[in-house]
Motif scaffolding. Structure first.
Motif, PDB file in Angstrom:
ATOM      1  N   VAL A 449      -1.807  -0.404  -0.161  1.00  0.00           N
ATOM      2  CA  VAL A 449      -0.643  -0.351   0.718  1.00  0.00           C
ATOM      3  C   VAL A 449       0.550  -0.020  -0.166  1.00  0.00           C
ATOM      4  CG1 VAL A 449       0.808  -1.632   2.319  1.00  0.00           C
ATOM      5  CG2 VAL A 449      -1.669  -2.027   2.285  1.00  0.00           C
ATOM      6  N   PHE A 450       1.136   1.171   0.081  1.00  0.00           N
ATOM      7  CA  PHE A 450       2.195   1.654  -0.804  1.00  0.00           C
ATOM      8  C   PHE A 450       3.581   1.284  -0.273  1.00  0.00           C
ATOM      9  CE2 PHE A 450      -1.321   4.769  -1.309  1.00  0.00           C
ATOM     10  CZ  PHE A 450      -1.590   4.537  -2.646  1.00  0.00           C
ATOM     11  N   VAL A 451       4.423   0.800  -1.169  1.00  0.00           N
ATOM     12  CA  VAL A 451       5.833   0.602  -0.837  1.00  0.00           C
ATOM     13  C   VAL A 451       6.587   1.762  -1.472  1.00  0.00           C
ATOM     14  CG1 VAL A 451       7.855  -0.888  -1.080  1.00  0.00           C
ATOM     15  CG2 VAL A 451       5.567  -1.899  -0.889  1.00  0.00           C
ATOM     16  N   ASP A 452       7.340   2.506  -0.629  1.00  0.00           N
ATOM     17  CA  ASP A 452       8.089   3.652  -1.115  1.00  0.00           C
ATOM     18  C   ASP A 452       9.491   3.528  -0.547  1.00  0.00           C
ATOM     19  OD1 ASP A 452       9.161   6.057  -1.788  1.00  0.00           O
ATOM     20  OD2 ASP A 452       7.606   7.296  -0.878  1.00  0.00           O
ATOM     21  N   GLY A 453      10.445   3.166  -1.381  1.00  0.00           N
ATOM     22  CA  GLY A 453      11.793   2.901  -0.876  1.00  0.00           C
ATOM     23  C   GLY A 453      11.734   1.754   0.108  1.00  0.00           C
ATOM     24  N   ALA A 454      12.249   1.977   1.310  1.00  0.00           N
ATOM     25  CA  ALA A 454      12.306   0.893   2.287  1.00  0.00           C
ATOM     26  C   ALA A 454      11.045   0.820   3.148  1.00  0.00           C
ATOM     27  CB  ALA A 454      13.529   1.065   3.167  1.00  0.00           C
ATOM     28  N   THR A 455      10.123   1.768   2.994  1.00  0.00           N
ATOM     29  CA  THR A 455       8.961   1.775   3.881  1.00  0.00           C
ATOM     30  C   THR A 455       7.764   1.088   3.236  1.00  0.00           C
ATOM     31  OG1 THR A 455       7.912   3.820   3.134  1.00  0.00           O
ATOM     32  CG2 THR A 455       9.722   4.039   4.706  1.00  0.00           C
ATOM     33  N   VAL A 456       6.987   0.405   4.058  1.00  0.00           N
ATOM     34  CA  VAL A 456       5.760  -0.246   3.608  1.00  0.00           C
ATOM     35  C   VAL A 456       4.598   0.335   4.392  1.00  0.00           C
ATOM     36  CG1 VAL A 456       4.510  -2.435   3.388  1.00  0.00           C
ATOM     37  CG2 VAL A 456       6.995  -2.391   3.140  1.00  0.00           C
ATOM     38  N   GLY A 457       3.625   0.891   3.693  1.00  0.00           N
ATOM     39  CA  GLY A 457       2.409   1.351   4.362  1.00  0.00           C
ATOM     40  C   GLY A 457       2.526   2.681   5.071  1.00  0.00           C
ATOM     41  N   ASP A 458       3.713   3.326   5.024  1.00  0.00           N
ATOM     42  CA  ASP A 458       3.849   4.623   5.703  1.00  0.00           C
ATOM     43  C   ASP A 458       3.308   5.762   4.849  1.00  0.00           C
ATOM     44  OD1 ASP A 458       4.984   3.301   7.737  1.00  0.00           O
ATOM     45  OD2 ASP A 458       7.048   3.920   7.335  1.00  0.00           O
ATOM     46  N   VAL A 459       3.435   5.636   3.548  1.00  0.00           N
ATOM     47  CA  VAL A 459       2.925   6.674   2.656  1.00  0.00           C
ATOM     48  C   VAL A 459       1.410   6.493   2.528  1.00  0.00           C
ATOM     49  CG1 VAL A 459       2.949   7.538   0.299  1.00  0.00           C
ATOM     50  CG2 VAL A 459       5.064   6.800   1.366  1.00  0.00           C
ATOM     51  N   THR A 460       0.667   7.595   2.723  1.00  0.00           N
ATOM     52  CA  THR A 460      -0.792   7.493   2.661  1.00  0.00           C
ATOM     53  C   THR A 460      -1.309   8.232   1.440  1.00  0.00           C
ATOM     54  OG1 THR A 460      -1.052   9.512   3.901  1.00  0.00           O
ATOM     55  CG2 THR A 460      -0.940   7.469   5.183  1.00  0.00           C
ATOM     56  N   GLU A 461      -2.596   8.067   1.174  1.00  0.00           N
ATOM     57  CA  GLU A 461      -3.234   8.731   0.044  1.00  0.00           C
ATOM     58  C   GLU A 461      -3.084  10.251   0.176  1.00  0.00           C
ATOM     59  OE1 GLU A 461      -4.551   9.151  -3.426  1.00  0.00           O
ATOM     60  OE2 GLU A 461      -4.359   7.078  -2.765  1.00  0.00           O
ATOM     61  N   SER A 462      -3.124  10.802   1.420  1.00  0.00           N
ATOM     62  CA  SER A 462      -3.046  12.255   1.564  1.00  0.00           C
ATOM     63  C   SER A 462      -1.633  12.751   1.226  1.00  0.00           C
ATOM     64  CB  SER A 462      -3.480  12.684   2.964  1.00  0.00           C
ATOM     65  OG  SER A 462      -2.392  12.715   3.843  1.00  0.00           O
ATOM     66  N   GLU A 463      -0.618  11.925   1.513  1.00  0.00           N
ATOM     67  CA  GLU A 463       0.728  12.342   1.106  1.00  0.00           C
ATOM     68  C   GLU A 463       0.899  12.294  -0.409  1.00  0.00           C
ATOM     69  OE1 GLU A 463       3.280  11.167   5.024  1.00  0.00           O
ATOM     70  OE2 GLU A 463       2.050   9.744   3.944  1.00  0.00           O
ATOM     71  N   LEU A 464       0.239  11.322  -1.031  1.00  0.00           N
ATOM     72  CA  LEU A 464       0.297  11.272  -2.497  1.00  0.00           C
ATOM     73  C   LEU A 464      -0.376  12.488  -3.098  1.00  0.00           C
ATOM     74  CD1 LEU A 464      -0.302   7.545  -3.456  1.00  0.00           C
ATOM     75  CD2 LEU A 464       1.835   8.812  -3.306  1.00  0.00           C
TER      76      LEU A 464
END
Ligand SMILES: [Zn+2]
Ligand SMILES: [Zn+2]
Length: 561
Positions: A449-464
């Motif tokens: 579960v990725f924290v990116d800035g203020a979002t939790v769990g919105d960034v997925t492996e495919s976006e990475l």
């Protein structure tokens, strides 16, 4: 997820009178430790930490344990036990409390103080806390807890014994067995032995250093190397260490006093944690030795010591800024000495050497683990683990806290002393203790579960994956206009590229094949722009890969006019 265990399915219903262990992080990686214990529908959570991202996870700030498996049962949580104040054990607590704010937190005084400052940052104020010390017993639902002192690279760490009707679990947390620790607080082997006498059914042990033979060296052994730095340095000394390593900071303070220097803290977490540690009495600060870091510069260089964060080369940290000359008030002068009193966490090597090179280029002498004994590990080596197995004599062992190689090495140690039932489980693999025997019962969902800035769990492996492609291969946009009356390409393709050194004219040879591919697709009956865009992507992608040996991100845009 790196270890999907395709052979396992969801666990069946937990047998009556049995205990279930659900690791949601920390098994198969060093970080984001979190283990859930389940008895009779009630849950006890031990630790809730974060994992720091690696180079392959660009833009990610933190990685959390996956709460999915317990998300619809948060009301069943009796308590969250925090074994000690390291980020990989407390860092995700605010994120769990955001989902249910009144989960009781259980921990030692220092651990709770460190987690509290984190909760305040997240504006979580209405929390329930139970401060405990070694020797205390406290019950939460069916879980009867007893706390045992353990020695680690942060003060006030605890192991926890969990008595349930299904049997007793002993969880070491992170620990080592320094026999001469700076604060005199040793791992309480007498309590381990007493619990072992009573009967430990399941022993969860720290695997971090299971591959390292022998015994972890005492913290005291690094004092000579620190002293040497103070004796030989004729200018400023900058020390980088973990912001929670109170004992290391204590050693630096003591040396500073002895050599007539003043100390300033650099980096937000260092300032905050050392204030907490000295207020609570874990850090003994001699009168007048601490000076505001900005005012320290008014003293002669040979009177200054800075203690800074950033010993892992974290790009935004104080030390990284100092090393690349962008810190707002600390600037390296030739002849300064920088002491990196820290271990190298796997994955951080490049970043740390980048920092060391930056400092050296500016004229600093850099003393680090590679050239002096300036750090010892906080975790038990193989010899200490063997002692523990022999003292506790548990019925079942489940190695925790480590990559798979560490877990397996730790399991081998248990087998070596004759403990037959060793259960190796990675994140999400469920272990049931039924009639005194522990075994794998299945698996639950457990991703990153990725924290990116203020979002939790919105960034997925495919976006990475997209970010990695952008970072490594750059980006190409191809715009083409199709005449909706004639059904033929009427303008373009216009090709723009970023992030890779393309030569002028590189794309000339591919313009006509793109036009031909689109015209052919229309002739073959392609009607919507998506199909035409795919034709552009395929044509360009094949060419750029075959001829240019590149795989950039391709964004085709087809406009009908
Ligand atoms: Zn730790
Ligand atoms: Zn840890």
């Amino acid at each position: 997820m790196s270890h999907p265990h395709p052979e396992l399915s969801e666990p069946g219903e937990l047998a009556a009178g049995a205990l279930r262990v659900i690791p949601l992080g920390g098994l198969g990686e060093v970080g984001r430790n979190m283990t859930v214990f389940e008895y009779d529908g009630r849950l006890l959570v031990v630790d809730c930490g974060v994992l720091f991202p690696e180079d392959q996870q660009p833009g990610v700030d933190l990685i959390l344990p996956d709460f999915s498996a317990i998300r619809d049962r948060l009301d069943a949580i009796e308590a969250l036990v925090l074994t000690h104040g390291h980020e990989d054990h407390i860092g995700a607590t605010p994120y769990l409390l955001r989902e249910r704010g009144d989960i009781p937190l259980v921990g030692s005084k220092l651990t709770l103080a460190l987690v509290n400052s984190k909760l305040r940052e997240h504006r979580l104020r209405e929390t329930v806390k139970h401060e405990v010390t070694e020797g205390m017993r406290l019950s939460f639902g069916p879980f009867d807890l007893e706390f045992v002192a353990v020695n680690h690279s942060i003060p006030d760490a605890l192991a926890v014994a969990i008595r349930t009707p299904a049997g007793m679990v002993l969880h070491t947390g992170d620990f080592k067995m320094d026999q001469l620790p700076l604060d005199g607080r040793i791992t309480d082997l007498r309590a381990f032995a007493r619990l072992g006498e009573e009967g430990v059914d399941l022993f969860l042990t720290d695997s971090t250093n299971a591959e390292v033979p022998g015994f972890t060296v005492s913290e005291r052994k690094i004092t000579p190397a620190i002293e040497q730095v103070f004796r030989e340095s004729e200018q400023r000394i900058i020390v980088a260490c973990f912001a929670s390593h109170v004992h290391r900071v204590q050693q630096i303070l003591d040396s500073a006093v002895k050599h007539g220097r003043k100390v300033g803290y650099v980096g937000r977490s260092m300032v905050r944690n050392m204030q907490i540690a000295s207020e609570l009495g874990y850090l003994d600060v001699p009168e007048g030795v601490i000076v505001d870091a900005k005012q320290l510069a008014d003293l002669a260089p040979e009177k200054q010591v800075l203690i800074s964060t950033g010993s892992q080369g974290e790009p935004m940290s104080a030390l990284s800024r100092i090393a690349n000359g962008t810190h707002n008030f600390v600037h390296i002068e030739p002849g300064d000495t920088v002491l990196l009193a820290s271990s190298l966490i796997p994955g951080n090597e490049n970043a740390v050497y980048r920092v060391i090179n930056g400092l050296a280029r500016l004229g600093a002498k850099v003393v680090h683990k590679g050239n002096a004994l300036v750090h010892v590990s906080g975790h038990a080596s193989a010899g200490e683990l063997l002692y523990c197995y022999n003292v506790v004599r548990p019925a079942n062992v489940m190695p925790v806290h480590g990559e798979i190689r560490h877990l397996l090495a730790n399991g081998d140690l248990a087998k070596l002393v004759g403990i037959e039932n060793v259960v190796i489980a990675e994140d999400g693999v469920v272990v049931d203790l039924v009639d005194g025997v522990a075994s794998v019962a299945g698996k639950v969902e457990c991703g990153y579960v990725f924290v990116d800035g203020a979002t939790v769990g919105d960034v997925t492996e495919s976006e990475l994956k997209d970010r990695r492609i952008l970072g490594e291969e750059g980006f190409v946009s191809i715009i083409i206009v199709v005449d909706s009356v004639s059904g033929k390409v009427s303008a373009g393709p216009e090709i723009h590229a970023r992030g890779h050194a393309w030569e002028a004219g590189d794309f000339d040879r591919i313009r006509q094949p793109i036009v031909d591919a689109v015209n052919r697709a229309i002739a073959e009956g392609a009607t919507d722009t998506y199909q035409l865009q795919q034709a552009v992507r395929r044509t360009f992608g094949r060419w750029v890969s075959d001829k240019m040996r590149r795989r950039p991100m391709i964004i085709p845009v087809v406009i009908e006019a």
